[in-house]
Design a protein around this motif. Structure first.
Motif, short mmCIF file in Angstrom:
data_model
loop_
_atom_site.label_atom_id
_atom_site.label_comp_id
_atom_site.label_asym_id
_atom_site.label_seq_id
_atom_site.Cartn_x
_atom_site.Cartn_y
_atom_site.Cartn_z
N LYS A 128 69.48 124.61 121.29
CA LYS A 128 70.32 125.05 122.40
C LYS A 128 70.88 123.85 123.16
O LYS A 128 72.04 123.85 123.59
CB LYS A 128 69.51 125.95 123.33
CG LYS A 128 69.16 127.30 122.71
CD LYS A 128 68.08 128.03 123.48
CE LYS A 128 68.55 128.47 124.84
NZ LYS A 128 67.51 129.27 125.54
N LEU A 129 70.09 122.80 123.34
CA LEU A 129 70.58 121.59 124.00
C LEU A 129 71.64 120.90 123.14
O LEU A 129 72.59 120.31 123.66
CB LEU A 129 69.42 120.64 124.30
CG LEU A 129 68.42 121.12 125.35
CD1 LEU A 129 67.26 120.14 125.48
CD2 LEU A 129 69.10 121.30 126.71
N THR A 130 71.47 120.98 121.82
CA THR A 130 72.51 120.45 120.93
C THR A 130 73.83 121.17 121.16
O THR A 130 74.90 120.53 121.20
CB THR A 130 72.08 120.62 119.47
OG1 THR A 130 70.85 119.94 119.25
CG2 THR A 130 73.13 120.07 118.52
N ALA A 131 73.76 122.49 121.35
CA ALA A 131 74.98 123.26 121.60
C ALA A 131 75.65 122.80 122.89
O ALA A 131 76.88 122.74 122.97
CB ALA A 131 74.65 124.74 121.67
N VAL A 132 74.86 122.47 123.92
CA VAL A 132 75.44 121.97 125.18
C VAL A 132 76.26 120.71 124.91
O VAL A 132 77.41 120.59 125.36
CB VAL A 132 74.33 121.69 126.22
CG1 VAL A 132 74.93 121.05 127.47
CG2 VAL A 132 73.59 122.96 126.58
N ALA A 133 75.67 119.74 124.21
CA ALA A 133 76.35 118.48 123.95
C ALA A 133 77.60 118.68 123.10
O ALA A 133 78.66 118.08 123.37
CB ALA A 133 75.39 117.50 123.26
N VAL A 134 77.52 119.52 122.09
CA VAL A 134 78.65 119.71 121.18
C VAL A 134 79.80 120.42 121.88
O VAL A 134 80.97 120.03 121.73
CB VAL A 134 78.19 120.50 119.93
CG1 VAL A 134 79.39 120.91 119.09
CG2 VAL A 134 77.25 119.65 119.09
N VAL A 135 79.50 121.46 122.65
CA VAL A 135 80.56 122.18 123.36
C VAL A 135 81.19 121.28 124.42
O VAL A 135 82.40 121.29 124.63
CB VAL A 135 80.03 123.48 123.97
CG1 VAL A 135 81.11 124.17 124.79
CG2 VAL A 135 79.55 124.42 122.88
N ALA A 136 80.37 120.48 125.10
CA ALA A 136 80.91 119.54 126.09
C ALA A 136 81.87 118.55 125.43
O ALA A 136 82.93 118.22 125.98
CB ALA A 136 79.78 118.81 126.81
N GLN A 137 81.49 118.07 124.25
CA GLN A 137 82.38 117.17 123.52
C GLN A 137 83.69 117.87 123.16
O GLN A 137 84.78 117.27 123.27
CB GLN A 137 81.70 116.66 122.25
CG GLN A 137 82.56 115.70 121.44
CD GLN A 137 82.15 115.63 119.98
OE1 GLN A 137 81.62 116.60 119.42
NE2 GLN A 137 82.37 114.49 119.35
N ALA A 138 83.60 119.13 122.74
CA ALA A 138 84.81 119.88 122.38
C ALA A 138 85.72 120.05 123.59
O ALA A 138 86.95 119.90 123.49
CB ALA A 138 84.43 121.24 121.80
N VAL A 139 85.14 120.39 124.75
CA VAL A 139 85.94 120.54 125.96
C VAL A 139 86.61 119.22 126.32
O VAL A 139 87.80 119.17 126.67
CB VAL A 139 85.07 121.04 127.13
CG1 VAL A 139 85.86 121.03 128.43
CG2 VAL A 139 84.54 122.44 126.84
#
Length: 407
Positions: A128-139
């Motif tokens: 779930k923390l990985t998803a935070v980092a990846v989505v933040a990078q996408a934004v």
């Protein structure tokens, strides 16, 4: 002879579906890095090495895929297959590129339901923390590319506010439509390439048939379904695939609203699967195979995975196939360019809202979580680490933390 793409001769116009399948299966096994990286792999393989298509035609097909909803890299792969071997070549390209990651996601779905205990909980929390980092990078990246000026930044902010204040599934779609209208009013332009395609493998009649089929399926699955049936599952994923602009990450808020909020799947399992999807090669949309296998109406996991996978990819493939014969004339209109620019800016806001909820609010539960997510973001943006490395590191940190807390 020069080795630049423009200097080399184009390969024979026609190939076979088998040839296309083998070429894309190789990429489906090895193409890590997400949609942007996939576009680079395709260019290297089919423009430079195999010479199936020239540079200008490649750029024009890519512009079409960015203009329409759906997963751009998978749509481009499909069109490259169509250009090479007709419709059967397009289907072969999609199968070859999609099956490896889809199978890995289904295997993860089988294993995640058996994970229990503090260490397993830590692993899932790390995903779930990985998803935070990846989505933040996408934004971050999409804001830079799709909302680089004040008008488009304003559209993105308005779309984010609209997505945050309401929970209805239709709000992201409304935000995209409003963004497109504002783009026309502001006379925005994304600067589509001026290249022209050569011989088109799709006739206007075939394109019209594909567009009619897309609309009929959309209308038929829009009707409310009673219970969590296979038809209802297909409809949810079909609508998500039909309404996603901006790439694979943008499907996250749409699926969260349609699957997590009504209770089809828990938020922890949802985000764990999204995090694991960053570690596999191929298209991010194969996240749908994981979701279908976990939800599995009637307990038939493989059938659920296939239904969800076909449902989410089919609308985007029908749209690019249907619009291809008319793209040359359509993209010349200034209103088309302006609507595309406004809609893409709105996509940035929608994904920004998803970064806050459900991604951040469900994953970041302590200062240590915030530090891990921030470190992961910096690793992706500044240190250029591939996402799959975070899938290995952050779940490991979570597992160690979970085991340590229960000693």
């Amino acid at each position: 002879m020069s080795d630049t793409p423009s200097a080399l001769p184009i390969a024979a116009d026609r190939g076979t579906a088998g040839e296309v399948f083998r070429a894309f299966l190789r990429l489906g096994i090895s193409a890590f890095g997400g949609p942007v990286a996939h576009l680079g792999y395709f260019r290297t393989e089919f423009v430079i090495r195999r010479r199936w298509i020239d540079e200008d035609s490649y750029a024009d097909l890519l512009a079409l895929c960015h203009f329409l909803p759906g997963p751009a890299s998978s749509q481009l792969g499909f069109l490259l297959g169509v250009q090479r071997a007709g419709l059967s070549g397009g289907i072969a390209a999609w199968l070859g590129f999609t099956l490896p990651s889809a199978l890995l996601m289904v295997l993860f779905a089988f294993s995640v339901t058996g994970l229990h205990g503090p260490v397993a909980s830590g692993l899932l929390h790390g995903l779930k923390l990985t998803a935070v980092a990846v989505v933040a990078q996408a934004v971050w990246g999409m804001a830079h590319n799709l909302a680089p000026d004040r008008p488009r930044a304003a559209i993105a902010l308005a779309a984010m506010v609209l997505s945050l204040v309401g929970g209805a599934f239709s709000l992201p779609l409304i935000a995209i439509l409003v963004g497109g209208l504002l783009g026309i009013m502001m006379r925005l332009s994304p600067g589509l390439p001026s290249a022209t395609l050569g011989r088109l493998p799709v006739r206007p009649g075939g394109g019209i048939f594909a567009l009619i089929l897309f609309a009929l399926i959309f209308a038929a699955t829009w009707l409310p379904q009673s219970g969590q049936t296979r038809l209802a599952l297909f409809g949810l994923f079909y609508h998500a695939g039909a309404l996603v602009f901006g790439g694979g990450h943008v499907v996250l808020p749409l699926l969260q609203k349609t699957l997590v909020l009504p209770g089809w799947i828990g938020n922890q399992a949802f985000l764990a699967g999204y995090g694991f999807a960053q570690a596999v090669p191929g298209p991010l949309f194969t996240f749908a195979a994981y979701l279908g296998a976990v939800i599995a109406p009637g307990g038939a996991r493989l059938a659920g995975a296939a239904i969800a996978l076909i449902g989410i990819f089919l609308p985007g493939l029908l749209l690019v196939y249907g619009v291809l014969p008319f793209w040359e004339g359509l993209r010349r209109h200034n209103s088309t360019r302006a609507a595309m620019a406004g809609a893409n800016a709105a996509v940035v806001g929608i994904l920004g809202a998803a970064l806050y909820t459900p991604v951040w609010t469900s994953a970041v539960l302590s200062p240590a979580d915030a530090a891990c997510a921030a470190a992961g973001f910096m690793a992706l943006v500044r240190w250029r680490m591939p996402p799959w490395t975070l899938v290995l590191l952050l779940p490991l940190v979570g597992a160690v933390e979970g085991g340590w807390s229960h000693l």
